[in-house]
Design an enzyme around this catalytic site. Structure first.
Site, short mmCIF file in Angstrom:
data_model
loop_
_atom_site.label_atom_id
_atom_site.label_comp_id
_atom_site.label_asym_id
_atom_site.label_seq_id
_atom_site.Cartn_x
_atom_site.Cartn_y
_atom_site.Cartn_z
N ARG A 41 1.36 -15.56 25.24
CA ARG A 41 1.02 -14.55 23.98
C ARG A 41 0.96 -15.46 22.79
O ARG A 41 0.51 -14.91 21.83
CB ARG A 41 1.92 -13.69 23.84
N ARG B 126 12.50 12.78 3.74
CA ARG B 126 12.71 11.84 2.78
C ARG B 126 12.20 10.53 2.86
O ARG B 126 11.38 10.10 2.07
CB ARG B 126 13.99 11.82 2.21
N ARG C 194 1.91 4.04 1.11
CA ARG C 194 1.03 3.68 2.04
C ARG C 194 -0.35 4.56 1.91
O ARG C 194 -1.16 4.20 2.52
CB ARG C 194 1.70 3.50 3.43
C1 LIG Z 1 0.70 -2.16 -1.95
C2 LIG Z 1 1.93 -3.03 -1.41
C3 LIG Z 1 1.85 -4.41 -1.54
C4 LIG Z 1 2.98 -5.30 -1.06
N1 LIG Z 1 2.93 -6.47 -0.99
C5 LIG Z 1 3.79 -7.22 -0.59
C6 LIG Z 1 3.80 -8.62 -0.70
O1 LIG Z 1 2.87 -9.16 -1.04
N2 LIG Z 1 4.74 -9.21 0.08
C7 LIG Z 1 6.04 -8.66 0.52
O2 LIG Z 1 6.60 -9.43 0.85
N3 LIG Z 1 5.98 -7.56 0.47
C8 LIG Z 1 4.93 -6.47 -0.11
N4 LIG Z 1 5.18 -5.13 -0.06
C9 LIG Z 1 6.20 -4.46 0.88
C10 LIG Z 1 7.23 -4.11 -0.37
O3 LIG Z 1 7.63 -5.20 -1.23
C11 LIG Z 1 8.24 -3.06 0.35
O4 LIG Z 1 8.97 -4.10 1.19
C12 LIG Z 1 7.57 -2.15 1.01
O5 LIG Z 1 6.96 -1.31 0.24
C13 LIG Z 1 9.08 -1.30 1.67
O6 LIG Z 1 9.30 -0.57 0.35
P1 LIG Z 1 10.86 -0.16 0.27
O7 LIG Z 1 11.59 -1.52 -0.08
O8 LIG Z 1 10.98 0.76 -0.82
O9 LIG Z 1 11.31 0.45 1.54
P2 LIG Z 1 12.72 0.38 2.36
O10 LIG Z 1 13.04 -0.96 2.75
O11 LIG Z 1 12.52 1.32 3.57
O12 LIG Z 1 13.75 0.89 1.12
C14 LIG Z 1 13.67 2.35 0.85
C15 LIG Z 1 14.47 2.41 -0.36
O13 LIG Z 1 16.00 2.11 -0.14
C16 LIG Z 1 16.44 1.31 -1.10
N5 LIG Z 1 16.81 0.07 -0.91
C17 LIG Z 1 16.56 -0.41 0.52
N6 LIG Z 1 16.92 -1.68 0.64
C18 LIG Z 1 17.69 -1.86 -0.51
C19 LIG Z 1 18.37 -3.08 -1.00
N7 LIG Z 1 18.30 -4.24 -0.35
N8 LIG Z 1 19.02 -3.14 -2.35
C20 LIG Z 1 18.62 -1.90 -3.01
N9 LIG Z 1 18.07 -1.04 -2.89
C21 LIG Z 1 17.50 -0.86 -1.58
C22 LIG Z 1 15.15 1.32 -2.34
O14 LIG Z 1 15.52 2.49 -3.39
C23 LIG Z 1 14.10 1.64 -1.40
O15 LIG Z 1 12.88 2.14 -2.33
C24 LIG Z 1 3.83 -4.37 -0.46
C25 LIG Z 1 4.02 -3.02 -0.27
C26 LIG Z 1 2.93 -2.35 -0.81
C27 LIG Z 1 2.81 -0.79 -0.80
#
Ligand SMILES: Cc1cc2nc3c(=O)[nH]c(=O)nc-3n(C[C@H](O)[C@H](O)[C@H](O)COP(=O)(O)OP(=O)(O)OC[C@H]3O[C@@H](n4cnc5c(N)ncnc54)[C@H](O)[C@@H]3O)c2cc1C
Length: 278
Positions: free
Chosen positions: A216, A234, A243
């Site tokens: 692959r 949630r 998204r």
């Molecule tokens: C339009 C767009 C562009 C993006 N571009 C990039 C990019 O260029 N490069 C890249 O790497 N990623 C990118 N991302 C991904 C982004 O950084 C997040 O990883 C992704 O959207 C998941 O969001 P989240 O961390 O809220 O989700 P989850 O990881 O599911 O976390 C959910 C919630 O739990 C809490 N949480 C989770 N982990 C922790 C922690 N370690 N510490 C504290 N609180 C925590 C926070 O409240 C978080 O919002 C992009 C996302 C979007 C929507």
């Protein structure tokens, strides 16, 4: 309820499981949220309000001159919904929970879905970690089906124009030509040809005795894979907030939008509250 939605050129999203329903007549999936919040008083779910035909517009949703609002305008009472809740019920508590970010009751409902999508979509999807559980098909154990996402030429041109106008990072590179429909057709035709060669090499490697995990290595991230993803409501709402937003890549947004549609059928009151704030 539409439980399977076809997406992109070979993908789909399918509802596998849903929880949050109490064993109640007309249960649509949100009773557990209210029942969980009521643990504090021990009263449980008491019932939704009774929806009746709006008496202000007689169920037409719009007005008539004699009623003081024009034929084309929305009824001021039901806002065009044609009915209204005449006896308020647990919607009130649900709204209170939502508006005051009393979020844990929304963890008491949720869904599991199955998704077929290009691997580059999964790369973005798997960044959502809390509270998600994933199981993906393994190309170490089964050969990946010969399905790859190829952009549509018209859509490519449309998005190229939009991206260059917005001058966003996600747009075209500096000094890029203006993408014409002819160039898009030519290049995407080449892409189809390349994918045929990639598949041919994959099959030859498999037949030559390469283990699947090594056969692959040259496959592209446009190849389709499948997974099951499970989370509480949630978590899914946090996913959709990011998204289904305009800044998200269209190829993940269509999955998020489809999921939003399914959730709106299962949890209509919560999804209405979610939409109000956006
Ligand atoms: C339009 C767009 C562009 C993006 N571009 C990039 C990019 O260029 N490069 C890249 O790497 N990623 C990118 N991302 C991904 C982004 O950084 C997040 O990883 C992704 O959207 C998941 O969001 P989240 O961390 O809220 O989700 P989850 O990881 O599911 O976390 C959910 C919630 O739990 C809490 N949480 C989770 N982990 C922790 C922690 N370690 N510490 C504290 N609180 C925590 C926070 O409240 C978080 O919002 C992009 C996302 C979007 C929507």
């Amino acid at each position: 309820m539409s439980k399977r939605v076809e997406l992109l050129d070979h993908g789909y999203l399918r509802l596998v499981d849903c929880w949050g329903r109490e064993e109640l007549e007309d249960a649509v999936g949100e009773e557990s949220i209210v029942a969980a919040a009521r643990m504090s008083t021990g009263k449980g779910f008491l019932g939704w309000g009774i929806e009746e035909t709006c008496t202000t517009c007689d169920g037409s949703g719009t007005g008539e001159k004699s009623r003081g609002f024009g034929p084309g305008s929305l009824c001021p009472d039901c806002q065009g919904r044609k009915c209204r809740i005449n006896k308020p019920g647990d919607e009130k508590l649900l709204r209170y929970l939502w508006e005051n970010k009393h979020a844990t009751p929304f963890e008491m409902a949720g869904v599991t879905i199955e998704v077929a999508a290009p691997i580059f979509v999964f790369r973005e999807w798997h960044r959502h970690r809390v509270p998600f559980s994933y199981n993906e098909m393994s190309s170490r154990y089964v050969p990946l089906p010969d399905l790859s996402f190829v952009p549509d030429p018209e859509d490519s041109v449309k998005r190229s124009i939009a991206a260059s106008q917005r001058n966003k990072q996600a747009g075209v590179i500096e000094g890029a030509a203006v993408l014409t429909l002819e160039a898009a057709h030519d290049l995407l035709g080449e892409e189809h040809e390349l994918l045929r060669k990639i598949e041919d090499l994959y099959q030859r490697k498999l037949r030559a005795g390469f283990p699947k995990e090594l056969a692959r290595t040259h496959l592209s991230v446009s190849r389709y894979s499948k997974m099951r993803a499970s989370a509480n409501l949630r978590g899914w709402l946090a996913f959709i907030a990011l998204r289904s937003a305009s800044g998200a890549q269209q190829e993940i947004r269509v999955y998020s939008d489809a999921l939003r549609g399914i959730l709106a059928e299962l949890f209509p009151r919560t999804l209405n509250l979610f939409s109000e704030k956006r």
